[in-house]
Design an enzyme around this catalytic site. Structure first.
Site, PDB file in Angstrom:
ATOM      1  CE  LYS A   1      32.415  52.518  16.360  1.00 20.83           C
ATOM      2  NZ  LYS A   1      32.894  51.527  15.370  1.00 20.83           N
TER       3      LYS A   1
ATOM      4  CE1 TYR B   1      28.942  53.014  16.822  1.00 20.64           C
ATOM      5  CE2 TYR B   1      29.277  55.353  17.194  1.00 20.64           C
ATOM      6  CZ  TYR B   1      29.311  54.265  16.349  1.00 20.64           C
ATOM      7  OH  TYR B   1      29.706  54.420  15.046  1.00 20.64           O
TER       8      TYR B   1
HETATM    9  P1  NAP Z   1      26.095  49.385   8.397  1.00 21.02           P
HETATM   10  O1  NAP Z   1      25.699  49.994   7.104  1.00 21.02           O
HETATM   11  O2  NAP Z   1      25.065  49.114   9.429  1.00 21.02           O
HETATM   12  O3  NAP Z   1      26.916  48.038   8.091  1.00 21.02           O
HETATM   13  C1  NAP Z   1      27.400  47.269   9.153  1.00 21.02           C
HETATM   14  C2  NAP Z   1      28.218  46.111   8.619  1.00 21.02           C
HETATM   15  O4  NAP Z   1      28.755  45.403   9.746  1.00 21.02           O
HETATM   16  C3  NAP Z   1      27.411  45.108   7.817  1.00 21.02           C
HETATM   17  O5  NAP Z   1      28.222  44.593   6.796  1.00 21.02           O
HETATM   18  C4  NAP Z   1      27.084  44.015   8.846  1.00 21.02           C
HETATM   19  O6  NAP Z   1      26.879  42.744   8.256  1.00 21.02           O
HETATM   20  C5  NAP Z   1      28.363  44.033   9.659  1.00 21.02           C
HETATM   21  N1  NAP Z   1      28.200  43.479  11.016  1.00 21.02           N
HETATM   22  C6  NAP Z   1      27.389  43.901  12.010  1.00 21.02           C
HETATM   23  N2  NAP Z   1      27.545  43.141  13.104  1.00 21.02           N
HETATM   24  C7  NAP Z   1      28.480  42.210  12.790  1.00 21.02           C
HETATM   25  C8  NAP Z   1      29.081  41.132  13.495  1.00 21.02           C
HETATM   26  N3  NAP Z   1      28.754  40.842  14.772  1.00 21.02           N
HETATM   27  N4  NAP Z   1      29.999  40.371  12.855  1.00 21.02           N
HETATM   28  C9  NAP Z   1      30.351  40.634  11.584  1.00 21.02           C
HETATM   29  N5  NAP Z   1      29.817  41.649  10.852  1.00 21.02           N
HETATM   30  C10 NAP Z   1      28.899  42.419  11.458  1.00 21.02           C
HETATM   31  O7  NAP Z   1      27.190  50.297   9.150  1.00 21.02           O
HETATM   32  P2  NAP Z   1      28.139  51.467   8.581  1.00 21.02           P
HETATM   33  O8  NAP Z   1      27.442  52.757   8.728  1.00 21.02           O
HETATM   34  O9  NAP Z   1      28.715  51.085   7.263  1.00 21.02           O
HETATM   35  O10 NAP Z   1      29.278  51.448   9.699  1.00 21.02           O
HETATM   36  C11 NAP Z   1      30.502  50.755   9.523  1.00 21.02           C
HETATM   37  C12 NAP Z   1      31.444  51.142  10.658  1.00 21.02           C
HETATM   38  O11 NAP Z   1      31.637  52.555  10.640  1.00 21.02           O
HETATM   39  C13 NAP Z   1      30.892  50.806  12.049  1.00 21.02           C
HETATM   40  O12 NAP Z   1      31.945  50.386  12.887  1.00 21.02           O
HETATM   41  C14 NAP Z   1      30.350  52.132  12.529  1.00 21.02           C
HETATM   42  O13 NAP Z   1      30.337  52.236  13.937  1.00 21.02           O
HETATM   43  C15 NAP Z   1      31.346  53.101  11.903  1.00 21.02           C
HETATM   44  N6  NAP Z   1      30.819  54.459  11.757  1.00 21.02           N
HETATM   45  C16 NAP Z   1      29.753  54.720  10.956  1.00 21.02           C
HETATM   46  C17 NAP Z   1      29.287  56.025  10.850  1.00 21.02           C
HETATM   47  C18 NAP Z   1      28.120  56.402   9.986  1.00 21.02           C
HETATM   48  O14 NAP Z   1      27.708  57.596  10.046  1.00 21.02           O
HETATM   49  N7  NAP Z   1      27.558  55.520   9.189  1.00 21.02           N
HETATM   50  C19 NAP Z   1      29.916  57.044  11.574  1.00 21.02           C
HETATM   51  C20 NAP Z   1      30.993  56.728  12.380  1.00 21.02           C
HETATM   52  C21 NAP Z   1      31.451  55.436  12.448  1.00 21.02           C
HETATM   53  P3  NAP Z   1      25.414  42.033   8.258  1.00 21.02           P
HETATM   54  O15 NAP Z   1      24.517  42.906   7.450  1.00 21.02           O
HETATM   55  O16 NAP Z   1      25.631  40.696   7.646  1.00 21.02           O
HETATM   56  O17 NAP Z   1      25.009  41.964   9.706  1.00 21.02           O
END
Ligand code: NAP
Length: 249
Positions: free
Chosen positions: A161, A157
């Site tokens: 990133k 990961y």
């Molecule tokens: P999340 O709640 O797990 O949501 C992930 C989203 O990505 C969902 O809409 C999912 O759609 C979609 N997705 C996953 N695999 C995919 C693919 N192969 N093609 C198209 N869509 C895909 O994640 P989140 O926490 O909102 O995170 C969003 C971004 O922020 C990510 O890049 C993550 O690494 C980054 N981030 C998050 C955090 C945190 O603390 N939450 C911190 C740092 C960075 P489906 O449900 O249809 O699969």
């Protein structure tokens, strides 16, 4: 919003849940027609589209695995036909498959790199064409503080990133002269499905290390994205904006 967002079609990858959902709602409320991409959960994407519609905005959901060039290419063609050419791209879709390196399978490494990093290459390349035609564009990729500081158990990961950050800086230098900015937002711990399953011990430690002593909300990340795609950020490119409550200090 007064900066002409009305005609600027935004594509948010992974726009159906969590941070992407909050970004889609924000961009729609500031006047952008929004393409809501998802991979597996059509109901979640449909709910976002419905919510935007109820608030008077315009959105359409598109199923495509962002790591698959053919699916993404077809999605861009559909978005252009339905909403118009994409000039705002938010690379948000991402996954984790955590493990200590000695226990990490090659498949888990490849899957995370493909979904989080190769997708940024695939989507940005396709989005640049309409942006170059428009002599205007905004690319914002959602990385993570893990890509800046590293995090034990997340070598795949963190590599994905950190790769997004290098990619964005390089592309910002390629396209800046054409009115296109390319930036990165690096969230800390945000309350979404992705962090829901962390153990209470990991959550407590995350809060202890965060200056603001709490998890962030998805909308707090969306606010930073809304700013970076707006005309207010017209002279900002190649930057990494940490939205982490003071975690990566
Ligand atoms: P999340 O709640 O797990 O949501 C992930 C989203 O990505 C969902 O809409 C999912 O759609 C979609 N997705 C996953 N695999 C995919 C693919 N192969 N093609 C198209 N869509 C895909 O994640 P989140 O926490 O909102 O995170 C969003 C971004 O922020 C990510 O890049 C993550 O690494 C980054 N981030 C998050 C955090 C945190 O603390 N939450 C911190 C740092 C960075 P489906 O449900 O249809 O699969």
């Amino acid at each position: 919003m007064s900066d002409g967002a009305e005609g600027r079609v935004a594509l948010v990858t992974g726009g159906s849940r969590g941070i992407g959902r909050a970004i889609a709602l924000r961009l729609a409320s500031s006047g952008h027609p929004v393409a809501v991409n998802y991979a597996r959960q059509p109901e979640a994407a449909a709910a976002v589209v419905e919510e935007i519609g109820r608030s008077g905005g315009r959105a359409v959901a598109y199923k495509a695995d962002v790591s698959d060039g053919d699916q993404v290419s077809a999605m861009f063609a559909s978005v252009e036909a339905d909403l118009g050419p994409v000039t705002v791209l938010v690379n948000n879709a991402g996954i984790t498959a955590d493990n200590l390196l000695l226990r990490m399978s090659a498949d888990d490494f490849d899957r995370v790199i493909a979904t989080n990093l190769k997708s940024v290459y695939v989507c940005t390349r396709l989005a640049l064409r309409p942006m170059l035609r428009a002599h205007w564009g905004r690319v914002v990729s959602i990385a993570s503080v893990a890509g800046i500081t590293g995090n034990a158990g997340q070598s795949n990961y963190a590599a994905s990133k950190a790769g997004m950050i290098g990619f964005s800086k390089a592309v910002s230098k390629e396209v800046g002269s054409r009115g296109i900015t390319v930036n990165v937002v690096a969230p800390g711990f945000i309350a979404t499905d992705l962090t829901e399953d962390l153990s209470q011990g990991v959550k407590d430690e995350a809060v202890r290390r965060t200056a603001l002593r709490r998890f962030g909300e998805a909308d707090e990340v969306a606010g930073a994205v809304e700013f970076l795609v707006s005309d207010a950020a017209s002279y900002i490119s190649g930057q990494v904006l940490a939205v982490d409550g003071g975690l990566a200090l």
